[in-house]
Each structure stands twice: as structure tokens, then as C-alpha cells.
Scaffold this active site. Structure first.
Site, PDB file in Angstrom:
ATOM      1  N   VAL A  14      42.156  54.736  40.322  1.00 40.32           N
ATOM      2  CA  VAL A  14      43.362  55.335  40.609  1.00 40.32           C
ATOM      3  C   VAL A  14      44.454  54.513  41.340  1.00 40.32           C
ATOM      4  CG1 VAL A  14      44.315  57.034  42.314  1.00 40.32           C
ATOM      5  CG2 VAL A  14      42.294  57.802  40.981  1.00 40.32           C
ATOM      6  N   CYS A 100      36.090  35.869  43.346  1.00 45.09           N
ATOM      7  CA  CYS A 100      36.663  36.612  42.179  1.00 45.09           C
ATOM      8  C   CYS A 100      38.097  36.707  42.424  1.00 45.09           C
ATOM      9  CB  CYS A 100      36.188  37.937  42.103  1.00 45.09           C
ATOM     10  SG  CYS A 100      36.752  38.839  40.314  1.00 45.09           S
ATOM     11  N   CYS A 196      31.202  43.964  41.509  1.00 46.57           N
ATOM     12  CA  CYS A 196      31.608  44.638  40.237  1.00 46.57           C
ATOM     13  C   CYS A 196      30.665  44.511  39.074  1.00 46.57           C
ATOM     14  CB  CYS A 196      33.082  44.085  39.872  1.00 46.57           C
ATOM     15  SG  CYS A 196      32.975  42.252  39.799  1.00 46.57           S
TER      16      CYS A 196
END
Length: 381
Positions: A14, A100, A196
Site C-alpha cells: 500500500v 539493503c 524481506c
């Protein structure tokens, strides 16, 4: 006059979807870019890449922007995951999301976006960028409950000068409202949590695929053997669950916590009680530093610091004198709990994120006779 081109990192969530819509509404020429950073588990029940890409395409169709996918899996494995494994092998607890951001999302992705002719990039992070007297500052999001500047503290001037964080100005609740109002197909999608590439899978199972077990003694802070651990890499400082001492009747009867690791002897130390002296630190040293402005604060600078995400800023004093080359020390006004080597110590001046470094060592309240053993463990690389 042509519109300014911005490439938005879109994950299928979102936040990045609303980011793309907001910039399109503001008149930017928006292009969406979906980054694939992991390939080892494409067919796994824990991998959501296929569905995430479907969501990105659906959102792009709705808001009327072009979107493409780019594969950074090789760069991620080389620049982020390899370091992740090295740190765990050394008995430390790294934060791959910090690396990252610095190496993939704001380096490899930024370079790719520039090759597409973009002037700027944007992501769905909750943070802010402000130009002040020719310098770019990284600020906390206005919604402090969602602020992600901790994970972005290694960004430099060149990266910040080309970055937009639209969500830094609005609360998370409003982001959800916008998603519903414009009927985003992923409006009810849950926020992603955790590392992740691990997703929702059991962390210990994932780590064991890459690092072997190495059993050794589990001792109390007094030196009494109370069990056996499966390998120092599989435990983190302050850990309570998964130690295997839940039913132990030894000691005070309070919960057990991981209180230290001694790499040379492959010993895991445990302590009872949340506020055990071995778990509390007034001082830490950190290295592998990165400063948003390009230079560290002055010695003696009073600031706030986080040693983990979602922690309130802890008042402390910064010092680099005598800390060692490339290191700094923080002396906290109040002892901090479970300061963990491998995690990031991030400094703040109010809402301004100054940067930080990787925690090397924390001085705890354990007896002086045990400090060298503790120090040897925490600085092991």
C-alpha cells in the site's frame, strides 16, 4: 515544459502504491519499478514475489503509469546477504534492511533510475528530506510511530539529493484512507514485516540452511553449565524465547535471557531477570560509520540515539576521541537494555537523523573480571 521524471520503487504494498499515486497527482512523470532482490525461494510458500508483481501491475494500470521489473538478486546476494551471513557467523546480529537501503534501493535502484532518464527516485518509506543551506538533511517522518529514518541513516548527500519521501508528511492512517478512496486493488493488503528474504518462515530454520550448527555449553553468568546451545549464530543478545530453559528451576525463577557469547570457547551465557546487570549498558562503541552530512558530530555533542528500531531516542553524549580509528562512543544518561553488536546505533538531533554506525561492543554491568571475555566476544569479526 516537460514534467520531471521520477521512478518509484513499487513493492506491491500500500505505501509504495500510494506514493506513486500522490506523485502522479502532483504532476510528475511517474514510472514504477519493481525490484526482485531474492531468487532462492521462488517456488516456496514463503515467497510472495509473484503476487507482489501482480499487485504492482494492477496498481499501475489503475493510476495510469508505466511499470517495469528489474532483477537485483545478484547484487543483493553479493552486497547484502553475504555480509548478513558473515556477521551471523561471527556471533553478531546484523540488520540487513539498513544495508539493503544503502546498497540496493538507493544505489543499484538509483543508478538504474538515472539510466532511464529520471531526475529523482521515490519510495514508500516514512521519512523526510530537507535542504538546508545547500546540505540535505534526513528527518524523521511526521508520524513518529511509523518513522523509518533508522533504516535510512546510511544515505549520503548524493542519494538524498535525488530522493523523495512523500509519505513522510502524512500519517499512516491517511495513507490507508487514500488507498481506499482511490480503490487501490491492494488497499487491504497487510504491511510486510521482518527481514524481506525470510518472510514469515521460522528464522532459525532459514539460517540453518546456510550456517551449520555448532553445539557448545550454555552457562549462567556465574559459570554454571545449565544446558547446551546449538550454535552461537542462532542466538541474539537479550533473546528470551527459544533458549530451552523455560522449565528450569535454577536460580531466581525469573525468565532466562541470552546475556553474552564467548566466541573462542563457543560458550553462550544466560542470565535471569530482564534487568540483570549483564543486559544493561551505559556505554557502547561503534564502527563502520556513515554520516548524512559527510562528517561526524563534534566531540561532546549531546544527542539522542536508537540502538534498535522503534526505540525511543535515548539521551547520550557522542565522542570519537580515544575510541579508536573509525570508531565512536556513546555514553548514555540512562543504561540501555540489550545493546546488540551488529545492530545500528543511529544518532538524532531532534528530528534530524545524523547517521551512525554498527555496534561493536557494549560495556555492561558485569564484574570487571569478566569484561575482557565479554569484550573479546563482542568485537570478534
Amino acid at each position: 515544459m516537460s514534467k520531471q521524471k521520477v521512478v518509484v520503487g513499487m513493492s506491491g504494498g500500500v505505501d509504495s502504491s500510494v506514493t506513486a499515486w500522490l506523485l502522479k497527482e502532483q504532476g510528475y512523470d511517474v514510472v514504477g519499478l519493481f525490484m526482485k532482490n531474492w531468487e532462492d525461494d521462488d517456488d516456496s510458500e514463503y515467497c510472495s514475489t509473484r503476487q507482489d508483481w501482480i499487485d504492482v501491475v494492477s496498481v499501475a494500470d489503475l493510476i495510469g503509469i508505466d511499470v517495469e521489473a528489474v532483477n537485483f538478486a545478484a547484487e543483493y546476494k553479493d552486497r547484502v546477504f553475504a555480509e548478513f551471513l558473515r556477521e551471523y557467523s561471527a556471533g553478531r546480529t546484523p540488520n540487513p534492511d539498513v544495508l539493503c537501503n544503502a546498497e540496493i534501493k538507493f544505489k543499484a535502484f538509483l543508478d538504474h533510475a538515472m539510466s532511464l532518464g529520471a531526475q529523482t527516485i521515490a519510495t514508500g518509506h516514512y521519512a523526510r528530506v530537507r535542504e538546508n543551506n545547500g546540505r540535505f538533511e534526513l528527518l524523521k517522518a511526521l508520524d513518529h510511530t511509523k518513522d523509518q529514518s533508522y533504516f535510512l541513516h546510511r544515505l549520503n548527500q548524493a542519494q538524498l539529493s535525488k530522493t523523495l519521501f512523500p509519505l513522510g508528511e502524512i500519517p499512516k492512517t491517511r495513507v490507508r484512507e487514500i488507498a481506499e478512496q482511490i480503490a487501490l486493488p491492494n488497499a487491504k493488503k497487510k504491511d510486510s514485516t521482518g527481514i524481506c528474504f525470510i518472510g514469515e518462515r521460522p528464522f532459525r530454520d532459514f539460517l540453518n540452511r546456510y550456517l551449520p550448527t555448532k553445539p557448545g555449553p550454555m552457562k549462567t553468568t556465574e559459570g554454571k553449565v545449565v544446558g547446551e546451545h546449538i550454535g552461537l549464530a542462532f542466538y541474539t543478545f537479550g533473546q528470551r524465547k527459544g533458549i530451552g530453559l523455560g522449565g528450569s528451576k535454577d536460580g531466581s525463577g525469573e525468565p532466562w535471557f541470552v546475556a553474552g557469547k564467548d566466541i573462542p570457547s563457543n560458550t553462550l551465557y544466560v542470565a535471569q531477570g530482564h534487568d540483570h546487570p549483564w543486559l544493561l549498558s551505559h556505554t557502547l562503541s561503534a564502527g563502520n560509520t556513515s554520516w548524512v552530512a559527510g562528517e561526524p558530530p563534534a566531540d561532546g555533542f549531546a544527542c539522542g540515539a536508537k540502538t534498535r528500531y522503534r526505540q525511543a531516542d535515548a539521551p547520550c553524549t557522542f565522542s570519537s576521541a580515544g575510541a579508536g580509528e573509525g570508531l565512536f562512543e556513546l555514553n548514555f544518561d540512562v543504561a540501555q537494555w540489550a545493546v546488540t553488536p551488529g545492530q545500528s546505533a543511529v544518532l538524532y538531533d531532534g528530528d534530524v537523523c545524523l547517521g551512525g554506525g554498527i555496534i561493536e561492543h557494549a560495556v555492561t554491568g558485569q564484574p570487571a573480571t569478566r569484561q575482557p571475555q565479554k569484550a573479546a566476544l563482542l568485537t570478534a569479526r
